[in-house]
Design a protein around this motif. Structure first.
Motif, PDB file in Angstrom:
ATOM      1  N   HIS A  44     -38.641  -0.012  22.327  1.00 46.04           N
ATOM      2  CA  HIS A  44     -39.060  -1.217  21.838  1.00 46.04           C
ATOM      3  C   HIS A  44     -39.102  -0.873  20.110  1.00 46.04           C
ATOM      4  CE1 HIS A  44     -40.105  -3.092  25.458  1.00 46.04           C
ATOM      5  NE2 HIS A  44     -40.623  -1.925  25.770  1.00 46.04           N
ATOM      6  N   PHE A  45     -38.537  -1.758  19.335  1.00 45.79           N
ATOM      7  CA  PHE A  45     -38.581  -1.480  17.917  1.00 45.79           C
ATOM      8  C   PHE A  45     -39.201  -2.589  17.243  1.00 45.79           C
ATOM      9  CE2 PHE A  45     -35.599   1.391  19.823  1.00 45.79           C
ATOM     10  CZ  PHE A  45     -35.629   2.613  18.982  1.00 45.79           C
ATOM     11  N   PHE A  46     -39.983  -2.212  15.967  1.00 52.29           N
ATOM     12  CA  PHE A  46     -40.311  -3.468  15.296  1.00 52.29           C
ATOM     13  C   PHE A  46     -39.805  -3.251  13.944  1.00 52.29           C
ATOM     14  CE2 PHE A  46     -43.428  -3.351  18.736  1.00 52.29           C
ATOM     15  CZ  PHE A  46     -43.902  -4.612  18.755  1.00 52.29           C
ATOM     16  N   VAL A  47     -39.371  -4.459  13.193  1.00 49.43           N
ATOM     17  CA  VAL A  47     -39.177  -4.596  11.612  1.00 49.43           C
ATOM     18  C   VAL A  47     -39.610  -5.593  11.253  1.00 49.43           C
ATOM     19  CG1 VAL A  47     -36.773  -3.537  12.314  1.00 49.43           C
ATOM     20  CG2 VAL A  47     -37.065  -6.074  12.407  1.00 49.43           C
ATOM     21  N   ALA A  48     -39.819  -5.737   9.847  1.00 51.64           N
ATOM     22  CA  ALA A  48     -40.546  -6.521   8.977  1.00 51.64           C
ATOM     23  C   ALA A  48     -39.738  -8.119   9.073  1.00 51.64           C
ATOM     24  CB  ALA A  48     -40.813  -6.157   7.863  1.00 51.64           C
ATOM     25  N   VAL A  49     -38.713  -8.072   8.788  1.00 56.28           N
ATOM     26  CA  VAL A  49     -37.845  -9.160   8.704  1.00 56.28           C
ATOM     27  C   VAL A  49     -36.458  -9.376   9.626  1.00 56.28           C
ATOM     28  CG1 VAL A  49     -38.457  -9.689   6.330  1.00 56.28           C
ATOM     29  CG2 VAL A  49     -36.637  -8.306   6.522  1.00 56.28           C
ATOM     30  N   ALA A  50     -36.172 -10.476   9.918  1.00 57.42           N
ATOM     31  CA  ALA A  50     -35.030 -10.666  10.849  1.00 57.42           C
ATOM     32  C   ALA A  50     -33.762  -9.945  10.195  1.00 57.42           C
ATOM     33  CB  ALA A  50     -34.622 -12.083  10.962  1.00 57.42           C
ATOM     34  N   GLU A  51     -33.449  -9.983   8.920  1.00 58.51           N
ATOM     35  CA  GLU A  51     -32.222  -9.307   8.440  1.00 58.51           C
ATOM     36  C   GLU A  51     -32.399  -7.681   8.947  1.00 58.51           C
ATOM     37  OE1 GLU A  51     -34.065 -11.429   6.729  1.00 58.51           O
ATOM     38  OE2 GLU A  51     -32.853 -12.711   5.874  1.00 58.51           O
ATOM     39  N   GLU A  52     -33.501  -7.138   8.810  1.00 61.87           N
ATOM     40  CA  GLU A  52     -33.457  -5.843   9.364  1.00 61.87           C
ATOM     41  C   GLU A  52     -33.260  -5.634  10.904  1.00 61.87           C
ATOM     42  OE1 GLU A  52     -37.111  -3.972   6.381  1.00 61.87           O
ATOM     43  OE2 GLU A  52     -37.648  -4.756   8.263  1.00 61.87           O
ATOM     44  N   GLY A  53     -33.961  -6.973  11.402  1.00 60.52           N
ATOM     45  CA  GLY A  53     -33.551  -6.708  12.882  1.00 60.52           C
ATOM     46  C   GLY A  53     -31.947  -6.701  13.399  1.00 60.52           C
ATOM     47  N   ALA A  54     -31.411  -7.586  12.588  1.00 61.58           N
ATOM     48  CA  ALA A  54     -29.796  -7.682  12.825  1.00 61.58           C
ATOM     49  C   ALA A  54     -29.151  -6.461  12.621  1.00 61.58           C
ATOM     50  CB  ALA A  54     -29.341  -8.894  11.811  1.00 61.58           C
ATOM     51  N   ALA A  55     -29.553  -5.849  11.496  1.00 62.31           N
ATOM     52  CA  ALA A  55     -28.809  -4.573  11.275  1.00 62.31           C
ATOM     53  C   ALA A  55     -29.150  -3.726  12.434  1.00 62.31           C
ATOM     54  CB  ALA A  55     -29.084  -4.036   9.737  1.00 62.31           C
ATOM     55  N   LEU A  56     -30.248  -3.583  12.956  1.00 69.72           N
ATOM     56  CA  LEU A  56     -30.669  -2.680  13.736  1.00 69.72           C
ATOM     57  C   LEU A  56     -30.218  -2.720  15.133  1.00 69.72           C
ATOM     58  CD1 LEU A  56     -32.707  -0.231  13.879  1.00 69.72           C
ATOM     59  CD2 LEU A  56     -34.525  -1.900  14.844  1.00 69.72           C
ATOM     60  N   ARG A  57     -29.952  -3.945  15.336  1.00 70.61           N
ATOM     61  CA  ARG A  57     -29.045  -4.590  16.820  1.00 70.61           C
ATOM     62  C   ARG A  57     -27.780  -3.855  16.797  1.00 70.61           C
ATOM     63  NH1 ARG A  57     -31.256  -5.306  21.021  1.00 70.61           N
ATOM     64  NH2 ARG A  57     -32.227  -7.174  20.674  1.00 70.61           N
ATOM     65  N   GLU A  58     -27.227  -3.895  15.459  1.00 67.80           N
ATOM     66  CA  GLU A  58     -25.824  -3.471  15.254  1.00 67.80           C
ATOM     67  C   GLU A  58     -25.799  -1.907  15.805  1.00 67.80           C
ATOM     68  OE1 GLU A  58     -22.724  -4.274  13.433  1.00 67.80           O
ATOM     69  OE2 GLU A  58     -23.144  -6.111  14.424  1.00 67.80           O
ATOM     70  N   VAL A  59     -27.083  -0.901  15.379  1.00 69.65           N
ATOM     71  CA  VAL A  59     -27.078   0.246  15.685  1.00 69.65           C
ATOM     72  C   VAL A  59     -27.313   0.697  16.845  1.00 69.65           C
ATOM     73  CG1 VAL A  59     -28.558   2.100  14.646  1.00 69.65           C
ATOM     74  CG2 VAL A  59     -27.675   0.671  13.143  1.00 69.65           C
ATOM     75  N   LEU A  60     -28.334  -0.022  17.316  1.00 68.98           N
ATOM     76  CA  LEU A  60     -29.054   0.234  18.676  1.00 68.98           C
ATOM     77  C   LEU A  60     -28.277  -0.195  20.012  1.00 68.98           C
ATOM     78  CD1 LEU A  60     -32.737   0.354  17.804  1.00 68.98           C
ATOM     79  CD2 LEU A  60     -30.968   2.404  18.041  1.00 68.98           C
ATOM     80  N   GLY A  61     -27.460  -1.302  19.837  1.00 70.97           N
ATOM     81  CA  GLY A  61     -27.010  -2.051  20.924  1.00 70.97           C
ATOM     82  C   GLY A  61     -27.822  -2.841  21.728  1.00 70.97           C
ATOM     83  N   GLN A  62     -27.711  -3.145  22.944  1.00 67.55           N
ATOM     84  CA  GLN A  62     -28.309  -4.346  23.755  1.00 67.55           C
ATOM     85  C   GLN A  62     -29.544  -3.853  24.529  1.00 67.55           C
ATOM     86  OE1 GLN A  62     -27.686  -7.401  22.955  1.00 67.55           O
ATOM     87  NE2 GLN A  62     -26.165  -6.610  21.514  1.00 67.55           N
ATOM     88  N   ASN A  63     -29.676  -2.703  24.652  1.00 72.08           N
ATOM     89  CA  ASN A  63     -30.523  -2.208  25.668  1.00 72.08           C
ATOM     90  C   ASN A  63     -32.089  -1.678  25.192  1.00 72.08           C
ATOM     91  OD1 ASN A  63     -28.761  -2.291  27.543  1.00 72.08           O
ATOM     92  ND2 ASN A  63     -27.823  -0.139  27.401  1.00 72.08           N
ATOM     93  N   VAL A  64     -32.268  -2.252  23.881  1.00 74.88           N
ATOM     94  CA  VAL A  64     -33.714  -2.188  23.403  1.00 74.88           C
ATOM     95  C   VAL A  64     -34.210  -3.382  22.887  1.00 74.88           C
ATOM     96  CG1 VAL A  64     -33.194   0.045  22.741  1.00 74.88           C
ATOM     97  CG2 VAL A  64     -32.905  -1.612  20.908  1.00 74.88           C
ATOM     98  N   SER A  65     -35.533  -3.544  22.852  1.00 75.16           N
ATOM     99  CA  SER A  65     -36.121  -4.910  22.133  1.00 75.16           C
ATOM    100  C   SER A  65     -36.503  -4.751  20.790  1.00 75.16           C
ATOM    101  CB  SER A  65     -37.206  -5.281  23.025  1.00 75.16           C
ATOM    102  OG  SER A  65     -38.168  -4.508  22.947  1.00 75.16           O
TER     103      SER A  65
END
Ligand SMILES: *Cc1c(COP(=O)(O)O)cnc(C)c1O
Length: 345
Positions: A55-76
């Motif tokens: 499970h990961f937490f970011v401040a804003v959606a833009e950070e979340g979108a970039a993180l999804r690219e890096v981590l793939g689909q198996n994490v929240s």
């Protein structure tokens, strides 16, 4: 090369995260907002995922979108700022979980993305983000009908174990969430160390992973080495830098290094801070400039190739104390000009 080298020890961060995870009685997430406190969100998040974070937490959606690219689909990936206007596509496409802060955000989310997961942030006294008790009371039936995946709040004083605010916020969080069969999250680094009562289902450490107080057992994660551009001799009475703040009280040798306040080396830390040549501290001489710092190397006996601002002898909390701030600000200020080198992981 004349830029400083910021070395980020991913093994140390992983060990710190695992140590917090061992203390924590629930599941442990990783907070990687603000580019993982300035240390590189992509590299750091990948390492923490390898250490076991799901499970990961970011401040804003833009950070979340970039993180999804890096981590793939198996994490929240959870977003503290919730669902802001214009975020629907990013939240939907990248499968982010907004931690909704208000009725307005709740309506926006369920209208734009019906059935998409979300959490709810509750305000228990910090008065920064989240629904207040009365607001929660009013909408909770409607909100619960939409099946939130998490209820969370945040402590204002978790790094002060004896602060009366801690039990007060804990009691209010329980009052607002007891009896609901929804995972709960309250603890940052400080609250993990406070007491298991604060752990709930998912903890959200940030600073402890990155080697900062209040996790005093943490392994240091960052090292900052700054190249020396030039060395010179001063006679007694000569000065160094802007405002002539440093006046040589004896024949003095000064090294000028290639970093300054534009690199996040806060001017305020100057008078109390040294740079290190291996095991020898060399005091900063005069004011920190934008790109340069003068260092008194008289007692060192040789001209070093580089000097160390952050390392085993001097960590982020020492610099923070010297500058009248906190380790979080020292880390997140570390400049874009430094060459970042990730090791381990
Ligand atoms: C930044 C943040 C954290 C992480 O806090 P640390 O003190 O760095 O462990 C946890 N929760 C929220 C809501 C935050 O904003």
């Amino acid at each position: 090369m004349s830029t400083a080298t910021l070395t980020i020890d991913l093994d140390a961060a992983m060990a710190n995260w695992r140590a917090l995870d061992a203390i924590n009685t629930g599941e442990t997430a990783a907070v990687v907002k603000a580019d993982a406190y300035g240390l590189g969100a992509a590299r750091m998040a990948r390492a923490l995922a390898r250490a076991g974070a799901r499970h990961f937490f970011v401040a804003v959606a833009e950070e979340g979108a970039a993180l999804r690219e890096v981590l793939g689909q198996n994490v929240s990936i959870h977003v503290f700022s919730g669902h802001m206007p214009g975020d629907a596509d990013m939240i939907g496409d990248c499968g982010l979980v907004p931690m909704l802060n208000s009725v307005e955000q709740l309506i926006r989310h369920v209208e734009a993305l019906p059935g998409a997961p979300f959490g709810i942030q509750l305000d228990t006294g910090m008065n920064r983000l989240g629904m207040e008790p009365a607001e929660w009371q009013a909408v909770r039936e409607i909100a619960l009908a939409q099946s939130p995946v998490m209820l969370m709040s945040h402590l204002a004083c978790a790094d002060e174990p004896d602060h009366p605010m801690n039990p007060r916020q804990l009691a209010l969080f329980c009052e607002m969430t007891d009896g609901l069969d929804i995972p709960r999250s309250l603890a940052n680094t400080g609250a993990i160390l406070l007491h298991p009562d604060y752990h709930f289902d998912l903890a959200r450490p940030g600073i402890g992973t990155y080697g900062g107080a209040p996790f005093t057992e943490a392994r240091p994660v960052v090292t900052l080495d700054i190249p020396v551009i030039q060395c010179r001799d001063l006679e007694e009475g000569e000065s160094v830098g802007y405002g002539c703040d440093f006046i040589a009280a004896r024949p003095t040798r000064i090294a000028t290094v290639a970093a300054g306040y534009a690199d996040g080396i806060l001017r305020a830390m100057g008078p109390r801070t040294s740079l290190w040549a291996e095991h020898t501290p060399c005091p900063i001489a005069g004011r920190i400039s934008m790109d340069l710092i003068g260092v008194d190397i008289t007692d060192l006996g040789h001209d070093p190739k580089s000097l160390q601002l952050l390392g085993p002898h001097q960590g982020i909390d020492t610099l923070a104390e010297n500058a009248g701030t906190i380790g979080y600000e020292i880390l997140t200020s570390l400049g874009a000009r430094h060459t970042r080198r990730h090791i381990g992981g």
